[in-house]
Design a protein around this motif. Structure first.
Motif, PDB file in Angstrom:
ATOM      1  N   LEU A   1       0.840  -1.190   0.000  1.00 57.10           N
ATOM      2  CA  LEU A   1       0.000   0.000   0.000  1.00 57.10           C
ATOM      3  C   LEU A   1       0.875   1.240   0.000  1.00 57.10           C
ATOM      4  CD1 LEU A   1      -2.010  -0.966   3.209  1.00 57.10           C
ATOM      5  CD2 LEU A   1      -2.668  -1.633   0.912  1.00 57.10           C
ATOM      6  N   GLY A   2       0.306   2.349  -0.424  1.00 54.40           N
ATOM      7  CA  GLY A   2       1.021   3.589  -0.193  1.00 54.40           C
ATOM      8  C   GLY A   2       0.991   4.610  -1.303  1.00 54.40           C
ATOM      9  N   ASP A   3       1.683   5.707  -1.009  1.00 56.88           N
ATOM     10  CA  ASP A   3       1.845   6.806  -1.962  1.00 56.88           C
ATOM     11  C   ASP A   3       3.117   6.529  -2.764  1.00 56.88           C
ATOM     12  OD1 ASP A   3       2.178   9.120  -3.349  1.00 56.88           O
ATOM     13  OD2 ASP A   3       2.176  10.455  -1.603  1.00 56.88           O
ATOM     14  N   PHE A   4       2.944   6.083  -4.008  1.00 59.19           N
ATOM     15  CA  PHE A   4       4.082   5.748  -4.865  1.00 59.19           C
ATOM     16  C   PHE A   4       4.560   6.959  -5.669  1.00 59.19           C
ATOM     17  CE2 PHE A   4       2.361   1.578  -3.998  1.00 59.19           C
ATOM     18  CZ  PHE A   4       3.480   0.748  -3.975  1.00 59.19           C
ATOM     19  N   ASN A   5       3.806   8.068  -5.604  1.00 60.84           N
ATOM     20  CA  ASN A   5       4.150   9.257  -6.392  1.00 60.84           C
ATOM     21  C   ASN A   5       4.432   8.870  -7.843  1.00 60.84           C
ATOM     22  OD1 ASN A   5       4.142  11.694  -4.645  1.00 60.84           O
ATOM     23  ND2 ASN A   5       5.527  10.447  -3.413  1.00 60.84           N
ATOM     24  N   ALA A   6       3.548   8.033  -8.387  1.00 59.20           N
ATOM     25  CA  ALA A   6       3.705   7.518  -9.751  1.00 59.20           C
ATOM     26  C   ALA A   6       2.335   7.452 -10.422  1.00 59.20           C
ATOM     27  CB  ALA A   6       4.346   6.134  -9.722  1.00 59.20           C
ATOM     28  N   LYS A   7       2.337   7.541 -11.740  1.00 63.61           N
ATOM     29  CA  LYS A   7       1.105   7.431 -12.520  1.00 63.61           C
ATOM     30  C   LYS A   7       1.231   6.232 -13.464  1.00 63.61           C
ATOM     31  CE  LYS A   7      -0.323  11.304 -14.319  1.00 63.61           C
ATOM     32  NZ  LYS A   7      -0.292  12.591 -15.072  1.00 63.61           N
ATOM     33  N   VAL A   8       0.350   5.251 -13.276  1.00 63.74           N
ATOM     34  CA  VAL A   8       0.431   4.030 -14.094  1.00 63.74           C
ATOM     35  C   VAL A   8      -0.485   4.085 -15.309  1.00 63.74           C
ATOM     36  CG1 VAL A   8       1.109   2.633 -12.105  1.00 63.74           C
ATOM     37  CG2 VAL A   8      -1.319   2.824 -12.706  1.00 63.74           C
TER      38      VAL A   8
ATOM     39  N   THR B   1       0.639   7.005 -18.236  1.00 60.83           N
ATOM     40  CA  THR B   1       1.792   6.501 -17.490  1.00 60.83           C
ATOM     41  C   THR B   1       2.969   7.474 -17.560  1.00 60.83           C
ATOM     42  OG1 THR B   1       1.095   4.279 -18.162  1.00 60.83           O
ATOM     43  CG2 THR B   1       3.277   4.485 -17.172  1.00 60.83           C
ATOM     44  N   ASN B   2       3.656   7.662 -16.423  1.00 61.99           N
ATOM     45  CA  ASN B   2       4.896   8.441 -16.450  1.00 61.99           C
ATOM     46  C   ASN B   2       6.078   7.528 -16.102  1.00 61.99           C
ATOM     47  OD1 ASN B   2       4.730   8.067 -13.696  1.00 61.99           O
ATOM     48  ND2 ASN B   2       4.421  10.212 -13.186  1.00 61.99           N
ATOM     49  N   GLU B   3       7.262   8.098 -16.034  1.00 60.64           N
ATOM     50  CA  GLU B   3       8.483   7.293 -15.827  1.00 60.64           C
ATOM     51  C   GLU B   3       8.445   6.536 -14.500  1.00 60.64           C
ATOM     52  OE1 GLU B   3      13.352   7.886 -15.729  1.00 60.64           O
ATOM     53  OE2 GLU B   3      12.042   9.535 -16.357  1.00 60.64           O
ATOM     54  N   ARG B   4       7.980   7.189 -13.465  1.00 56.93           N
ATOM     55  CA  ARG B   4       7.935   6.526 -12.163  1.00 56.93           C
ATOM     56  C   ARG B   4       6.827   5.478 -12.111  1.00 56.93           C
ATOM     57  NH1 ARG B   4      10.308  10.856  -7.891  1.00 56.93           N
ATOM     58  NH2 ARG B   4      12.064  11.431  -9.212  1.00 56.93           N
ATOM     59  N   GLY B   5       5.810   5.692 -12.917  1.00 55.52           N
ATOM     60  CA  GLY B   5       4.781   4.665 -13.040  1.00 55.52           C
ATOM     61  C   GLY B   5       5.329   3.405 -13.667  1.00 55.52           C
ATOM     62  N   GLU B   6       6.255   3.567 -14.610  1.00 56.24           N
ATOM     63  CA  GLU B   6       6.892   2.402 -15.234  1.00 56.24           C
ATOM     64  C   GLU B   6       7.723   1.620 -14.220  1.00 56.24           C
ATOM     65  OE1 GLU B   6       9.095   3.974 -18.471  1.00 56.24           O
ATOM     66  OE2 GLU B   6       7.321   4.368 -19.736  1.00 56.24           O
TER      67      GLU B   6
ATOM     68  N   ARG C   1      -5.869  16.738 -10.851  1.00 57.46           N
ATOM     69  CA  ARG C   1      -6.199  15.558 -10.052  1.00 57.46           C
ATOM     70  C   ARG C   1      -5.475  14.353 -10.651  1.00 57.46           C
ATOM     71  NH1 ARG C   1     -12.697  15.860  -8.540  1.00 57.46           N
ATOM     72  NH2 ARG C   1     -12.609  17.872  -7.443  1.00 57.46           N
ATOM     73  N   ASN C   2      -4.733  13.644  -9.815  1.00 54.84           N
ATOM     74  CA  ASN C   2      -3.966  12.492 -10.282  1.00 54.84           C
ATOM     75  C   ASN C   2      -4.208  11.278  -9.403  1.00 54.84           C
ATOM     76  OD1 ASN C   2      -2.648  13.769 -12.460  1.00 54.84           O
ATOM     77  ND2 ASN C   2      -1.097  14.639 -11.090  1.00 54.84           N
ATOM     78  N   GLN C   3      -3.851  10.155  -9.952  1.00 51.81           N
ATOM     79  CA  GLN C   3      -3.907   8.895  -9.212  1.00 51.81           C
ATOM     80  C   GLN C   3      -2.468   8.465  -8.937  1.00 51.81           C
ATOM     81  OE1 GLN C   3      -5.038   5.170 -11.294  1.00 51.81           O
ATOM     82  NE2 GLN C   3      -6.634   4.920  -9.755  1.00 51.81           N
ATOM     83  N   ILE C   4      -2.019   8.637  -7.679  1.00 51.51           N
ATOM     84  CA  ILE C   4      -0.629   8.313  -7.343  1.00 51.51           C
ATOM     85  C   ILE C   4      -0.519   7.398  -6.119  1.00 51.51           C
ATOM     86  CG2 ILE C   4       0.304  10.412  -8.374  1.00 51.51           C
ATOM     87  CD1 ILE C   4       0.403  11.653  -5.612  1.00 51.51           C
ATOM     88  N   ASP C   5      -1.647   7.115  -5.460  1.00 56.98           N
ATOM     89  CA  ASP C   5      -1.666   6.176  -4.328  1.00 56.98           C
ATOM     90  C   ASP C   5      -2.288   4.869  -4.809  1.00 56.98           C
ATOM     91  OD1 ASP C   5      -1.230   8.118  -1.701  1.00 56.98           O
ATOM     92  OD2 ASP C   5      -2.289   9.123  -3.352  1.00 56.98           O
TER      93      ASP C   5
END
Length: 357
Positions: A163-170, A187-192, A228-232
């Motif tokens: 669980l958690g805040d990954f600060n990523a967009k998948v 998707t962004n780089e951290r989402g990858e 608005r983003n989905q990062i958690d």
């Protein structure tokens, strides 16, 4: 990043009955609360947790220093932080769930892991808080390396949930068993990086499996509600992804944070650690009600008792030794007599058919 602990801390001994959730799915939540290092903030969190009826709540950005466990208002919390009041993660659980806690690993100020005794498989919860966009790619790589090392301590048979805040967009592009097509944005780089982790560990991003309105998908909003983003996210073992009943955000929860809690419902049963389950044998005594069978039973017990009593090496036999011999004689006779009666006697002399229960 700190080196993961090899042994858990804080196992809770308990003698309560097994927590059964067949008719009441377990609610697991993650929430970036921005900070708990304010007067009354923790009480606010427990109140929101109670209203949402959450059983296990993973927290990002506690901003508590050090590590430990606290008990308050029917909830227990384990937390892990650094030397300063920044970052910090924690896991809050109801007292009922806490009775099944095997222990917890305060890995670093960004990762904490708890393990619960569950049936048919143990349940492992990992709460994380990934570096934000202000941090370098190298620091993000160090975070995922530490997370990988932590997951190596988890058994392959465990139901593992991160669980958690990954600060990523998948994003919302379906990828086999790793994610569904109901994510938000692109998707962004951290989402990858998150997707790569899921592919390596054979895990699924549960948020993306359930179709929800947009207001139930976004987990963070910028100041002024411009973006608005989905990062958690809630990520779990692909093998058990069918256990997830639902997963969505709760925008109405209020703790003074720009993040929304993400709640997943799943069906699982927990049991108390180290509990010994003994099988009770019940003998059908209908056969012994017949006079001739009762006499035969008494003779068998007497013969076995005398045999065991003679074999006793100690010449100074006391009453306890005599009782032990008698008890063993009765147990052995029960096993042989009633089982033999089941085979040979059947429905005899008007008695009902005997069955072992």
């Amino acid at each position: 990043m700190a080196v993961p602990y090899t042994k858990p801390k804080g196992g809770i001994a308990a003698d309560a009955s097994i927590l059964r959730t067949r008719n009441a799915p377990l609610k697991i939540c993650t929430w970036n609360v921005r900070t708990l290092f304010q007067a009354g903030k923790f009480d606010n969190l427990l109140q929101e947790m109670k209203e949402m009826r959450v059983d296990i709540l993973g927290i990002s950005e506690t901003r508590w220093a050090g590590e430990g466990m606290i008990d308050k208002k029917g909830y227990k919390m384990v937390y892990s932080g650094g030397s300063e009041h920044s970052h910090g993660v924690g896991i809050v659980m109801s007292d009922v769930v806490a009775k099944s806690l095997i222990g917890y690993w305060p890995v670093s100020d960004r990762i904490i892991m708890c393990k619960f005794k569950a049936s048919p498989f143990d349940l492992t919860i990992v709460q994380v808080y990934a570096p934000t966009s202000d941090y370098t790619d190298e620091e993000v790589e160090q975070f995922y390396e530490c997370l990988n090392e932590t997951l190596k301590q988890v058994k392959s048979t465990d139901i593992t949930i991160i669980l958690g805040d990954f600060n990523a967009k998948v994003g919302n592009t379906a990828m086999s068993s790793t994610m569904g097509r109901h994510g938000l944005g692109s998707t962004n780089e951290r989402g990858e990086s998150l997707i790569n982790l899921c592919e390596q560990k054979k895990m699924t991003i549960v948020n993306t499996l359930f179709k929800q309105p947009v207001r139930r998908l976004y987990t963070w909003k910028s100041p002024g509600d411009v973006k608005r983003n989905q990062i958690d996210y809630i990520v779990m073992s692909s093998r058990f992804k069918n256990s997830a009943v639902n997963c969505r955000t709760y925008p109405g929860a209020d703790i003074g944070s720009d993040h929304n809690p993400v709640i997943m419902q799943m069906k699982v049963k927990l049991k108390i650690p180290h509990s010994k389950q003994t099988k009770t044998v019940k003998y059908c005594t209908k056969l012994i009600r017949l006079p001739e069978e009762a006499e035969k039973y008494a003779v068998l017990v007497k013969n076995k008792f005398e045999c065991l009593y003679v074999e006793e090496a100690d010449a100074t036999r006391d009453i306890d030794q005599q009782w032990d011999c008698l008890k063993e004689a009765i147990e052995k006779t029960n096993e042989e007599f009633f089982y033999q009666g089941l085979i040979e006697k059947g429905n005899r002399s008007g008695s009902q058919k005997i069955s072992l229960t």
